[in-house]
Design a protein around this motif. Structure first.
Motif, PDB file in Angstrom:
ATOM      1  N   ALA A  49     -12.587 -10.138  -9.494  1.00 26.99           N
ATOM      2  CA  ALA A  49     -11.952 -10.351 -10.836  1.00 26.99           C
ATOM      3  C   ALA A  49     -11.849  -8.984 -11.621  1.00 26.99           C
ATOM      4  O   ALA A  49     -11.018  -8.847 -12.529  1.00 26.99           O
ATOM      5  N   GLU A  50     -13.000  -8.265 -11.686  1.00 23.48           N
ATOM      6  CA  GLU A  50     -13.058  -7.092 -12.668  1.00 23.48           C
ATOM      7  C   GLU A  50     -12.517  -5.873 -11.942  1.00 23.48           C
ATOM      8  O   GLU A  50     -12.855  -4.764 -12.484  1.00 23.48           O
ATOM      9  N   PHE A  51     -11.897  -6.223 -10.703  1.00 24.56           N
ATOM     10  CA  PHE A  51     -11.465  -4.989 -10.111  1.00 24.56           C
ATOM     11  C   PHE A  51     -10.445  -4.162 -11.188  1.00 24.56           C
ATOM     12  O   PHE A  51      -9.404  -4.560 -11.612  1.00 24.56           O
ATOM     13  N   THR A  52     -10.682  -3.052 -10.860  1.00 20.43           N
ATOM     14  CA  THR A  52      -9.975  -2.048 -11.830  1.00 20.43           C
ATOM     15  C   THR A  52      -9.264  -0.783 -11.143  1.00 20.43           C
ATOM     16  O   THR A  52      -8.734   0.013 -11.598  1.00 20.43           O
ATOM     17  N   GLY A  53      -9.488  -0.833  -9.694  1.00 19.84           N
ATOM     18  CA  GLY A  53      -8.944   0.131  -8.969  1.00 19.84           C
ATOM     19  C   GLY A  53      -7.125   0.332  -8.738  1.00 19.84           C
ATOM     20  O   GLY A  53      -6.612  -0.372  -9.461  1.00 19.84           O
ATOM     21  N   GLN A  54      -7.072   0.817  -7.846  1.00 17.03           N
ATOM     22  CA  GLN A  54      -5.599   1.243  -7.689  1.00 17.03           C
ATOM     23  C   GLN A  54      -5.076   0.003  -6.558  1.00 17.03           C
ATOM     24  O   GLN A  54      -5.677  -0.309  -5.885  1.00 17.03           O
ATOM     25  N   VAL A  55      -3.902  -0.477  -7.020  1.00 17.59           N
ATOM     26  CA  VAL A  55      -3.021  -1.296  -6.028  1.00 17.59           C
ATOM     27  C   VAL A  55      -1.932  -0.937  -5.557  1.00 17.59           C
ATOM     28  O   VAL A  55      -1.185  -0.244  -6.233  1.00 17.59           O
ATOM     29  N   TYR A  56      -1.782  -1.080  -4.222  1.00 18.99           N
ATOM     30  CA  TYR A  56      -0.707  -0.700  -3.367  1.00 18.99           C
ATOM     31  C   TYR A  56       0.100  -1.910  -3.139  1.00 18.99           C
ATOM     32  O   TYR A  56      -0.334  -2.791  -2.417  1.00 18.99           O
ATOM     33  N   ASN A  57       1.416  -2.272  -3.291  1.00 22.03           N
ATOM     34  CA  ASN A  57       2.222  -3.393  -2.852  1.00 22.03           C
ATOM     35  C   ASN A  57       2.884  -2.722  -1.747  1.00 22.03           C
ATOM     36  O   ASN A  57       3.864  -1.877  -2.008  1.00 22.03           O
ATOM     37  N   LEU A  58       2.583  -3.372  -0.597  1.00 22.65           N
ATOM     38  CA  LEU A  58       3.092  -2.436   0.698  1.00 22.65           C
ATOM     39  C   LEU A  58       4.523  -3.277   0.876  1.00 22.65           C
ATOM     40  O   LEU A  58       5.226  -2.889   1.795  1.00 22.65           O
ATOM     41  N   LYS A  59       4.864  -4.342   0.295  1.00 22.38           N
ATOM     42  CA  LYS A  59       6.120  -4.854   0.503  1.00 22.38           C
ATOM     43  C   LYS A  59       6.489  -5.491   1.868  1.00 22.38           C
ATOM     44  O   LYS A  59       7.696  -4.903   2.579  1.00 22.38           O
ATOM     45  N   GLY A  60       5.415  -5.824   2.655  1.00 29.58           N
ATOM     46  CA  GLY A  60       5.885  -6.208   4.043  1.00 29.58           C
ATOM     47  C   GLY A  60       5.580  -5.096   5.075  1.00 29.58           C
ATOM     48  O   GLY A  60       5.818  -5.343   6.246  1.00 29.58           O
ATOM     49  N   ARG A  61       5.187  -3.893   4.560  1.00 33.08           N
ATOM     50  CA  ARG A  61       4.963  -2.931   5.839  1.00 33.08           C
ATOM     51  C   ARG A  61       3.710  -3.309   6.468  1.00 33.08           C
ATOM     52  O   ARG A  61       2.917  -4.000   5.884  1.00 33.08           O
ATOM     53  N   THR A  62       3.472  -2.742   7.598  1.00 34.05           N
ATOM     54  CA  THR A  62       2.410  -3.062   8.567  1.00 34.05           C
ATOM     55  C   THR A  62       1.133  -2.001   8.147  1.00 34.05           C
ATOM     56  O   THR A  62       1.308  -1.036   8.186  1.00 34.05           O
ATOM     57  N   LEU A  63      -0.037  -2.788   7.759  1.00 29.67           N
ATOM     58  CA  LEU A  63      -1.182  -2.147   8.149  1.00 29.67           C
ATOM     59  C   LEU A  63      -2.271  -2.452   8.987  1.00 29.67           C
ATOM     60  O   LEU A  63      -2.316  -3.535   9.587  1.00 29.67           O
ATOM     61  N   LEU A  64      -2.516  -1.393   9.916  1.00 32.44           N
ATOM     62  CA  LEU A  64      -3.348  -1.538  11.214  1.00 32.44           C
ATOM     63  C   LEU A  64      -4.735  -0.663  11.043  1.00 32.44           C
ATOM     64  O   LEU A  64      -4.948  -0.026  10.093  1.00 32.44           O
ATOM     65  N   PRO A  65      -5.460  -0.920  11.906  1.00 34.71           N
ATOM     66  CA  PRO A  65      -6.679  -0.091  11.976  1.00 34.71           C
ATOM     67  C   PRO A  65      -6.340   1.352  12.238  1.00 34.71           C
ATOM     68  O   PRO A  65      -5.394   1.575  12.988  1.00 34.71           O
ATOM     69  N   GLY A  66      -7.038   2.107  11.772  1.00 39.13           N
ATOM     70  CA  GLY A  66      -6.788   3.610  12.281  1.00 39.13           C
ATOM     71  C   GLY A  66      -6.933   3.545  13.813  1.00 39.13           C
ATOM     72  O   GLY A  66      -7.780   2.971  14.173  1.00 39.13           O
ATOM     73  N   PHE A  67      -5.948   4.368  14.366  1.00 36.94           N
ATOM     74  CA  PHE A  67      -6.089   4.370  15.594  1.00 36.94           C
ATOM     75  C   PHE A  67      -7.379   4.946  16.275  1.00 36.94           C
ATOM     76  O   PHE A  67      -7.675   6.092  15.508  1.00 36.94           O
ATOM     77  N   ILE A  68      -7.593   4.832  17.436  1.00 40.44           N
ATOM     78  CA  ILE A  68      -8.534   5.349  18.427  1.00 40.44           C
ATOM     79  C   ILE A  68      -8.134   5.928  19.744  1.00 40.44           C
ATOM     80  O   ILE A  68      -7.710   5.055  20.438  1.00 40.44           O
TER      81      ILE A  68
END
Ligand SMILES: [Zn+2]
Length: 413
Positions: A49-68
């Motif tokens: 709740a006290e979060f003050t960092g940066q917010v990214y709204n990805l608007k439905g883009r896909t977030l994945l684990p970094g590839f290995i």
């Protein structure tokens, strides 16, 4: 290196968590780690709740684990004839490799397992990444490849450590571990990419491979075995190795042993693809093109059978082999789909969750899950529906390694 100055929230995320797609997720990053993964029904909890960092709204883009990438050669440069790699002096090779590790990271690969490096260049490049001198993926190093005295080794000057007998293999394994190897690499059969190497032929005896496994076990380091022929695969598994690289001519019994012993299979389709694509006209050594004739189809067939049987497959590109340039590592996953062997979703698993397990990094990377390293990428579009999105770095709009953003072309909200 953790970036503790910023907390970051990704909202409105189509999440591929290393296994499946979750719609409308929220990901919270704190102190370089994934602090929380919330689905659409969960509210941001009290401690955020006290979060003050940066917010990214990805608007439905896909977030994945970094590839290995579970199989690379970071100091090879993709030259048409691998012999020409020898003509570049080691210090220059190291500088070039350092630059190419930046390229690899910018391609969305936040971890690589380097299986064979000339004179320990991988160990130095890894140190440069860890000390923050260069940007690059997390690197697992093998140092030199351990092999018996056999024709063709001279083709890779400084890459192989030629040893013979149980005691000598022990000593050579200890030596690579002392220099900083995270994983040990052995040649269980001959190779494609040197003249005189017989791909299907057995090389070390079981007890010689065992010597390497025993030394690795003492320090909890895994052993990766280059094995094209069925007998070499079986010898490797009898000796207790952890991953089979290539596995081209695996027979029914060899595949059954992989399954029973929980071996991870790293097929490496990309070198065959690129060498066939460019061929003799592209300057690929004629003996390599000859040896490839039956091998490419054999490997695809073996992989198809392995997948049907339920053997765990990890993506490894063999980056650095002819025309298989550093930074094109994602092609390997795309080929698994292109050849009709698996779905895009399954292919993405081979380069995330399963690759992490093959490398012994489960619980650290390869999944978007609470407590894991914040290694992630954001792709414009959905690679579960269109795998080829991952092969063009333009589609990767954000890359984060251990909470540190190393690429960001998203408009911030
Ligand atoms: Zn290789």
């Amino acid at each position: 290196m953790k970036d503790t100055t910023k907390n970051i929230i990704f909202e409105n995320v189509k999440l591929f968590d290393g296994e499946k797609i979750i719609e409308n997720a929220t990901i919270v990053i704190k102190d370089g780690l994934i602090a929380d993964v919330l689905d659409k029904d969960e509210a941001i909890q009290d401690d955020q709740a006290e979060f003050t960092g940066q917010v990214y709204n990805l608007k439905g883009r896909t977030l994945l684990p970094g590839f290995i990438d579970a199989h690379t050669h970071l100091d090879l440069h993709g030259m048409a004839d691998t012999y020409d790699e020898n003509l570049v002096e080691d210090k220059l090779r190291a500088i070039r490799a350092a630059k190419e590790m930046e390229t690899t990271l910018q391609a969305g690969f936040t971890t690589i397992r380097n299986l064979g490096s000339v004179n320990g260049i991988d160990i130095s490049v890894k140190a440069a990444v860890e000390q923050g001198i260069i940007n690059g993926p997390r690197i697992l190093t093998s140092g030199k490849i351990l092999c018996i005295t056999a024709p063709g080794s001279e083709y890779f000057n400084g890459l192989y450590e030629e040893v013979n007998g149980y005691d000598a293999f022990k000593e050579a394994a200890r030596e690579q571990l002392k220099l900083g190897a995270d994983v040990l690499k052995i040649m269980a059969t001959g190779a494609i990419m040197n003249p005189g190497g017989v791909a299907g032929a057995v090389q070390p005896d079981v007890d010689e491979i065992k010597a390497v496994v025993e030394e690795g076990d003492k320090l909890n380091k895994k052993v990766a075995s280059h094995a094209h022929g069925a007998e070499g695969i079986k010898n490797s598994i009898k000796a207790g190795v952890h991953t089979i690289e290539h596995g081209t001519f695996a027979d029914e019994e060899a595949l059954e042993m992989m399954l029973q012993h929980n071996i991870y299979y790293v097929p490496t389709l990309a070198p065959d693809y690129f060498m066939t694509e460019y061929g003799k006209e592209g300057g690929v050594a004629p003996f390599m093109v000859e040896k490839l004739k039956h091998k490419k189809e054999a490997r695809i067939k073996t992989l198809r059978k392995a997948v049907e049987m339920g053997i765990k497959v990890a993506s490894g590109s063999d980056a650095g082999t002819p025309y298989n340039f550093q930074g094109n590592n994602a092609r390997e996953m795309a080929l698994m789909v292109e050849y009709g062997i698996m779905s895009s979703q399954e292919a993405l698993k081979t380069g995330t969750k399963i690759a992490a397990k093959a490398c012994g990094l489960e619980g650290e990377v390869g999944q978007i899950k609470q407590g894991m390293e914040a290694d992630l990428i954001v792709i414009d579009g959905n690679p579960v529906e269109e795998i080829n999105l991952i092969t063009d770095t333009k589609n990767i709009q954000l890359i984060m390694k251990s909470g540190k953003i190393v690429k960001d072309v998203l408009s911030r909200s």
